[in-house]
Design a protein around this motif. Structure first.
Motif, PDB file in Angstrom:
ATOM      1  N   THR A   1      -3.433   4.591  -2.830  1.00 10.76           N
ATOM      2  CA  THR A   1      -4.159   5.036  -1.624  1.00 10.76           C
ATOM      3  C   THR A   1      -4.190   7.312  -2.701  1.00 10.76           C
ATOM      4  OG1 THR A   1      -4.790   3.763   0.099  1.00 10.76           O
ATOM      5  CG2 THR A   1      -5.100   6.478   0.136  1.00 10.76           C
ATOM      6  N   ALA A   2      -4.930   7.746  -3.734  1.00 12.95           N
ATOM      7  CA  ALA A   2      -4.004   8.978  -3.780  1.00 12.95           C
ATOM      8  C   ALA A   2      -5.092   9.844  -3.302  1.00 12.95           C
ATOM      9  CB  ALA A   2      -4.215   8.491  -4.896  1.00 12.95           C
ATOM     10  N   VAL A   3      -4.509  11.525  -2.863  1.00 15.29           N
ATOM     11  CA  VAL A   3      -5.309  12.330  -1.907  1.00 15.29           C
ATOM     12  C   VAL A   3      -5.143  12.990  -2.743  1.00 15.29           C
ATOM     13  CG1 VAL A   3      -6.499  13.527   0.592  1.00 15.29           C
ATOM     14  CG2 VAL A   3      -4.770  10.917   0.485  1.00 15.29           C
ATOM     15  N   SER A   4      -6.316  13.734  -2.921  1.00 14.66           N
ATOM     16  CA  SER A   4      -6.258  14.977  -4.125  1.00 14.66           C
ATOM     17  C   SER A   4      -5.543  15.697  -3.223  1.00 14.66           C
ATOM     18  CB  SER A   4      -7.923  15.631  -4.394  1.00 14.66           C
ATOM     19  OG  SER A   4      -7.655  16.728  -4.984  1.00 14.66           O
ATOM     20  N   ASP A   5      -5.104  16.679  -3.883  1.00 13.28           N
ATOM     21  CA  ASP A   5      -4.076  17.827  -3.696  1.00 13.28           C
ATOM     22  C   ASP A   5      -5.306  20.140  -3.635  1.00 13.28           C
ATOM     23  OD1 ASP A   5      -2.561  19.581  -1.997  1.00 13.28           O
ATOM     24  OD2 ASP A   5      -1.710  20.063  -3.703  1.00 13.28           O
ATOM     25  N   GLN A   6      -6.432  19.207  -4.164  1.00 13.77           N
ATOM     26  CA  GLN A   6      -7.335  20.183  -4.568  1.00 13.77           C
ATOM     27  C   GLN A   6      -8.562  20.405  -3.845  1.00 13.77           C
ATOM     28  OE1 GLN A   6      -6.293  22.131  -7.415  1.00 13.77           O
ATOM     29  NE2 GLN A   6      -4.850  20.881  -7.177  1.00 13.77           N
ATOM     30  N   GLU A   7      -9.350  21.585  -3.243  1.00 11.47           N
ATOM     31  CA  GLU A   7     -10.470  21.096  -2.783  1.00 11.47           C
ATOM     32  C   GLU A   7     -11.733  20.485  -2.763  1.00 11.47           C
ATOM     33  OE1 GLU A   7      -9.266  26.191  -1.138  1.00 11.47           O
ATOM     34  OE2 GLU A   7     -11.135  25.381  -2.239  1.00 11.47           O
ATOM     35  N   ASP A   8     -11.963  20.578  -4.862  1.00 15.37           N
ATOM     36  CA  ASP A   8     -12.703  20.206  -5.244  1.00 15.37           C
ATOM     37  C   ASP A   8     -12.690  18.434  -4.756  1.00 15.37           C
ATOM     38  OD1 ASP A   8     -11.962  20.809  -8.179  1.00 15.37           O
ATOM     39  OD2 ASP A   8     -10.838  20.134  -6.860  1.00 15.37           O
ATOM     40  N   ASP A   9     -11.202  18.362  -4.380  1.00 10.78           N
ATOM     41  CA  ASP A   9     -10.877  16.452  -4.711  1.00 10.78           C
ATOM     42  C   ASP A   9     -10.921  15.872  -6.117  1.00 10.78           C
ATOM     43  OD1 ASP A   9     -10.916  16.951  -2.004  1.00 10.78           O
ATOM     44  OD2 ASP A   9     -13.234  16.284  -1.463  1.00 10.78           O
ATOM     45  N   ASN A  10     -10.415  17.225  -6.873  1.00 11.31           N
ATOM     46  CA  ASN A  10      -9.911  16.100  -8.005  1.00 11.31           C
ATOM     47  C   ASN A  10      -8.253  15.603  -8.402  1.00 11.31           C
ATOM     48  OD1 ASN A  10     -12.945  16.445  -9.629  1.00 11.31           O
ATOM     49  ND2 ASN A  10     -12.512  18.240  -9.947  1.00 11.31           N
ATOM     50  N   LEU A  11      -7.958  14.831  -8.586  1.00 12.42           N
ATOM     51  CA  LEU A  11      -6.657  14.234  -8.242  1.00 12.42           C
ATOM     52  C   LEU A  11      -5.866  14.782  -9.387  1.00 12.42           C
ATOM     53  CD1 LEU A  11      -6.660  10.541  -7.462  1.00 12.42           C
ATOM     54  CD2 LEU A  11      -5.826  12.089  -6.152  1.00 12.42           C
ATOM     55  N   ASP A  12      -4.180  15.044 -10.097  1.00 14.66           N
ATOM     56  CA  ASP A  12      -3.990  16.103 -10.596  1.00 14.66           C
ATOM     57  C   ASP A  12      -3.917  15.041 -11.834  1.00 14.66           C
ATOM     58  OD1 ASP A  12      -0.598  15.591 -11.973  1.00 14.66           O
ATOM     59  OD2 ASP A  12      -1.502  17.880 -12.193  1.00 14.66           O
ATOM     60  N   GLN A  13      -4.428  14.980 -12.973  1.00  9.55           N
ATOM     61  CA  GLN A  13      -4.643  14.846 -14.040  1.00  9.55           C
ATOM     62  C   GLN A  13      -3.549  13.506 -14.863  1.00  9.55           C
ATOM     63  OE1 GLN A  13      -7.940  13.706 -15.636  1.00  9.55           O
ATOM     64  NE2 GLN A  13      -7.708  14.471 -13.438  1.00  9.55           N
ATOM     65  N   ASP A  14      -2.178  14.847 -14.930  1.00 10.81           N
ATOM     66  CA  ASP A  14      -1.217  13.262 -15.011  1.00 10.81           C
ATOM     67  C   ASP A  14      -1.036  12.315 -14.457  1.00 10.81           C
ATOM     68  OD1 ASP A  14      -1.199  15.517 -18.016  1.00 10.81           O
ATOM     69  OD2 ASP A  14       0.349  17.105 -16.400  1.00 10.81           O
TER      70      ASP A  14
ATOM     71  N   GLU B   1      -9.433   6.553  -4.525  1.00 12.10           N
ATOM     72  CA  GLU B   1      -9.013   7.900  -4.889  1.00 12.10           C
ATOM     73  C   GLU B   1     -10.019   8.098  -3.215  1.00 12.10           C
ATOM     74  OE1 GLU B   1     -10.064  10.131  -8.047  1.00 12.10           O
ATOM     75  OE2 GLU B   1      -9.731   8.261  -9.329  1.00 12.10           O
ATOM     76  N   LYS B   2      -8.855   9.035  -2.568  1.00  7.22           N
ATOM     77  CA  LYS B   2     -10.018  10.051  -1.045  1.00  7.22           C
ATOM     78  C   LYS B   2     -10.028  11.663  -0.897  1.00  7.22           C
ATOM     79  CE  LYS B   2     -10.585   5.606   1.267  1.00  7.22           C
ATOM     80  NZ  LYS B   2     -11.862   5.085   0.850  1.00  7.22           N
ATOM     81  N   SER B   3     -10.362  11.387  -0.080  1.00  8.58           N
ATOM     82  CA  SER B   3     -11.054  13.404  -0.028  1.00  8.58           C
ATOM     83  C   SER B   3      -9.625  13.252   1.269  1.00  8.58           C
ATOM     84  CB  SER B   3     -12.194  13.810   0.062  1.00  8.58           C
ATOM     85  OG  SER B   3     -12.272  13.389   1.957  1.00  8.58           O
ATOM     86  N   ARG B   4      -8.681  14.683   1.524  1.00  6.73           N
ATOM     87  CA  ARG B   4      -8.126  15.109   2.214  1.00  6.73           C
ATOM     88  C   ARG B   4      -9.121  14.637   3.538  1.00  6.73           C
ATOM     89  NH1 ARG B   4      -3.791  18.206   2.904  1.00  6.73           N
ATOM     90  NH2 ARG B   4      -2.768  18.481   0.878  1.00  6.73           N
ATOM     91  N   GLU B   5      -9.952  15.029   3.526  1.00 11.20           N
ATOM     92  CA  GLU B   5     -11.295  14.510   5.327  1.00 11.20           C
ATOM     93  C   GLU B   5     -11.523  13.362   5.292  1.00 11.20           C
ATOM     94  OE1 GLU B   5     -15.441  14.852   5.856  1.00 11.20           O
ATOM     95  OE2 GLU B   5     -14.536  16.988   6.111  1.00 11.20           O
TER      96      GLU B   5
ATOM     97  N   ARG C   1       0.578  -0.977  -0.334  1.00 10.68           N
ATOM     98  CA  ARG C   1       0.026   0.040   0.145  1.00 10.68           C
ATOM     99  C   ARG C   1       1.091   1.048  -0.006  1.00 10.68           C
ATOM    100  NH1 ARG C   1      -3.953  -0.173   4.820  1.00 10.68           N
ATOM    101  NH2 ARG C   1      -5.148   1.862   3.654  1.00 10.68           N
ATOM    102  N   ILE C   2       0.136   2.116  -1.158  1.00 12.84           N
ATOM    103  CA  ILE C   2       0.904   3.663  -1.049  1.00 12.84           C
ATOM    104  C   ILE C   2      -0.032   4.617  -0.782  1.00 12.84           C
ATOM    105  CG2 ILE C   2       2.973   4.850  -2.841  1.00 12.84           C
ATOM    106  CD1 ILE C   2       3.262   2.808  -4.231  1.00 12.84           C
ATOM    107  N   LEU C   3       0.379   5.496  -0.215  1.00 13.44           N
ATOM    108  CA  LEU C   3       0.273   6.647   0.515  1.00 13.44           C
ATOM    109  C   LEU C   3       0.093   7.847  -0.612  1.00 13.44           C
ATOM    110  CD1 LEU C   3      -2.348   8.018   1.698  1.00 13.44           C
ATOM    111  CD2 LEU C   3      -0.873   8.255   3.641  1.00 13.44           C
ATOM    112  N   LEU C   4      -0.044   8.485  -1.169  1.00 14.26           N
ATOM    113  CA  LEU C   4       0.233   9.252  -2.221  1.00 14.26           C
ATOM    114  C   LEU C   4      -0.615  10.817  -1.816  1.00 14.26           C
ATOM    115  CD1 LEU C   4       1.515  10.240  -4.486  1.00 14.26           C
ATOM    116  CD2 LEU C   4      -0.078   9.449  -6.183  1.00 14.26           C
ATOM    117  N   PHE C   5      -0.659  12.062  -1.396  1.00  9.35           N
ATOM    118  CA  PHE C   5      -0.407  13.711  -1.785  1.00  9.35           C
ATOM    119  C   PHE C   5      -0.617  13.718  -3.114  1.00  9.35           C
ATOM    120  CE2 PHE C   5      -1.086  11.948   3.143  1.00  9.35           C
ATOM    121  CZ  PHE C   5      -2.331  12.987   3.855  1.00  9.35           C
ATOM    122  N   ALA C   6      -1.922  13.902  -3.744  1.00 11.14           N
ATOM    123  CA  ALA C   6      -1.196  14.446  -5.424  1.00 11.14           C
ATOM    124  C   ALA C   6      -1.321  16.115  -5.257  1.00 11.14           C
ATOM    125  CB  ALA C   6      -2.162  13.933  -6.265  1.00 11.14           C
TER     126      ALA C   6
END
Length: 252
Positions: A177-190, A206-210, A147-152
């Protein structure tokens, strides 16, 4: 090499370890990352202040694994053990760095592991904290899901760190497990596309910060490695570094 690497400033990869977290696979990973971005490698062995304080208490005992016998501890005895582990770490660092012909340095400091990750330097592109926990970091480990935790985020260093980590794991089963760095919880597309097109048995959650902060606060939540940005908010970064019990790759 990441495209946004400053041309004139010599970049550094820091590997911080202590007696409980040092392992050859994590040294190899740090050396390979440094070589891949043409950076020098700085090894940092942490003499844990909290461990020294505990070893000096009259109520503290050391229990041997083989006989389960108890004996008193002391600060002098603990420092001797830590310096022995530090010498092994330095020797491994030297051997692996020289094998890939990269510049390296070493220092022995007293402090706390998470505090290393809070200190930002303009010349540091990666800081790797060799944290230990229920799952010891291994390259090409046994057959289980890792398991890798990634704050995208937007950093190209992040994409490169993920590529290096996936290569280290080879064809093992991996859950990111990718965590969005954006307020709308969309991951960096690249970065998302990189994960989807990676070769191997890779699944994406995919998980939100909360959601992820709630997961990290629960007992039994374990990861094999985490990737996050040094640009995280200080309070969030401090909480993450204190909570996670796995190796952490901090990127500029």
């Amino acid at each position: 090499m990441p495209a946004d690497l400053p041309e004139k400033m010599e970049q550094t990869v820091i590997l911080a370890a202590d007696a409980g977290s040092y392992s050859l696979p994590i040294v190899n990973l740090a050396v390979e990352i440094a070589a891949s971005v043409n950076s020098k490698l700085q090894g940092m062995f942490i003499e844990d202040e909290d461990l020294l304080m505990l070893s000096g208490l009259s109520c503290t005992r050391e229990i041997t694994l083989t006989t389960a016998s108890e004996r008193h501890t002391s600060v002098v005895q603990m420092q001797r053990m830590l310096r022995s582990a530090a010498r092994q770490f330095e020797q491994s660092l030297q051997r692996e760095a020289q094998s890939l012909k990269i510049a390296w340095s070493y220092e022995y400091v007293r402090g706390r592991m998470h505090e290393v990750g809070l200190k930002r330097r303009l010349d540091v592109s990666y800081t790797i904290l060799a944290r230990s926990g229920p799952r010891r970091y291994e390259s090409r480990p046994a057959q289980r899901k890792h398991r890798i935790l990634l704050f995208a985020g937007q950093s190209t260093y992040q994409s490169h760190a993920l590529s290096m980590l996936l290569r280290h794991y080879g064809n093992a089963m991996i859950e990111i497990t990718a965590v969005s760095d954006q307020e709308d919880d969309n991951l960096d597309q690249d970065l998302l596309q990189q994960i989807r097109h990676s070769v191997g048995n890779i699944s994406l959650v995919e998980k939100s910060r909360e959601q992820i902060f709630e997961i990290l606060g629960q007992p039994g939540s374990t990861f094999d490695c985490a990737i996050l940005s040094m640009r995280e908010k200080v309070d969030d970064l401090q909480l993450i570094l204190k909570t996670l019990q796995c190796p952490i790759i901090l990127v500029a």
